[in-house]
Design a protein around this motif. Sequence first.
Motif, PDB file in Angstrom:
ATOM      1  N   UNK A   1      31.111  37.858  35.093  1.00  0.00           N
ATOM      2  CA  UNK A   1      32.167  38.778  34.652  1.00  0.00           C
ATOM      3  C   UNK A   1      31.614  40.156  34.355  1.00  0.00           C
ATOM      4  N   UNK A   2      30.400  40.213  33.817  1.00  0.00           N
ATOM      5  CA  UNK A   2      29.781  41.515  33.554  1.00  0.00           C
ATOM      6  C   UNK A   2      29.529  42.267  34.849  1.00  0.00           C
ATOM      7  N   UNK A   3      29.025  41.563  35.852  1.00  0.00           N
ATOM      8  CA  UNK A   3      28.786  42.189  37.161  1.00  0.00           C
ATOM      9  C   UNK A   3      30.101  42.618  37.790  1.00  0.00           C
ATOM     10  N   UNK A   4      31.115  41.744  37.688  1.00  0.00           N
ATOM     11  CA  UNK A   4      32.409  42.048  38.314  1.00  0.00           C
ATOM     12  C   UNK A   4      33.086  43.237  37.658  1.00  0.00           C
ATOM     13  N   UNK A   5      33.158  43.249  36.337  1.00  0.00           N
ATOM     14  CA  UNK A   5      33.852  44.340  35.658  1.00  0.00           C
ATOM     15  C   UNK A   5      33.017  45.604  35.554  1.00  0.00           C
ATOM     16  N   UNK A   6      31.708  45.485  35.774  1.00  0.00           N
ATOM     17  CA  UNK A   6      30.868  46.682  35.810  1.00  0.00           C
ATOM     18  C   UNK A   6      31.212  47.591  36.977  1.00  0.00           C
TER      19      UNK A   6
ATOM     20  N   UNK B   1      37.311  38.344  41.993  1.00  0.00           N
ATOM     21  CA  UNK B   1      36.468  37.978  40.857  1.00  0.00           C
ATOM     22  C   UNK B   1      36.127  36.492  40.869  1.00  0.00           C
ATOM     23  N   UNK B   2      37.053  35.651  41.271  1.00  0.00           N
ATOM     24  CA  UNK B   2      36.762  34.217  41.323  1.00  0.00           C
ATOM     25  C   UNK B   2      35.616  33.931  42.294  1.00  0.00           C
ATOM     26  N   UNK B   3      35.613  34.615  43.433  1.00  0.00           N
ATOM     27  CA  UNK B   3      34.524  34.448  44.403  1.00  0.00           C
ATOM     28  C   UNK B   3      33.207  34.929  43.796  1.00  0.00           C
ATOM     29  N   UNK B   4      33.251  36.024  43.059  1.00  0.00           N
ATOM     30  CA  UNK B   4      32.033  36.532  42.420  1.00  0.00           C
ATOM     31  C   UNK B   4      31.505  35.549  41.380  1.00  0.00           C
ATOM     32  N   UNK B   5      32.405  34.940  40.605  1.00  0.00           N
ATOM     33  CA  UNK B   5      31.972  33.960  39.604  1.00  0.00           C
ATOM     34  C   UNK B   5      31.293  32.783  40.287  1.00  0.00           C
ATOM     35  N   UNK B   6      31.905  32.268  41.339  1.00  0.00           N
ATOM     36  CA  UNK B   6      31.310  31.143  42.062  1.00  0.00           C
ATOM     37  C   UNK B   6      29.983  31.536  42.703  1.00  0.00           C
ATOM     38  N   UNK B   7      29.918  32.733  43.240  1.00  0.00           N
ATOM     39  CA  UNK B   7      28.693  33.199  43.886  1.00  0.00           C
ATOM     40  C   UNK B   7      27.552  33.328  42.886  1.00  0.00           C
ATOM     41  N   UNK B   8      27.835  33.936  41.745  1.00  0.00           N
ATOM     42  CA  UNK B   8      26.793  34.084  40.729  1.00  0.00           C
ATOM     43  C   UNK B   8      26.375  32.716  40.196  1.00  0.00           C
TER      44      UNK B   8
END
Length: 167
Positions: free
Chosen positions: A160-165, A106-113
């Motif tokens: 976070x929405x994309x990650x938890x979706x 999730x941390x990588x996804x946050x940074x990527x987004x």
Amino acid sequence: MESNALAIDRSAQARFVSRLARLPWWLLIILFAGVFLFYKIQTDELYSTILQKLSNGIVTTLKVALFSYTVAIVIGLIAGLGRVSKNPVVYNLATLYVQIIRGVPILVQILYVAFVLGPIFFQLVNWLGTQLAGVLGPDNFLLLANTQDFSMETRVMLALAIAYGGF
């Protein structure tokens, strides 16, 4: 007679110790710590300032969490419906999304987004603004949009929405 009274006294003592051992000591410790903290907040200016800063953070956290999970439910519903779809294209796209999202931390996804998808989105908006300049005018709102208009709080909510979706 004396030994009988001593046995009864020891039995009562054992019952008392047994009851004492079953008390929720953890709850008493937490209550004591809460009373102590409340006292410190009321009497110490430093603790009062810290509580004000924490309350701002709590409000931000709740706002981010509520928005993110609300959008995540919608994304998850769409992905879930796609995963049970009979259409192979929809099924494969939904499966690809879920597998990628679950496999990336999730941390990588946050940074990527925040630092990749945000600027790419605004580049697309600006490109669309140049394409529609004849219709919307040379100084249209699509050309004026930039990455700084996309706050970090909004980026985190979206990430976070994309990650938890996917979950």
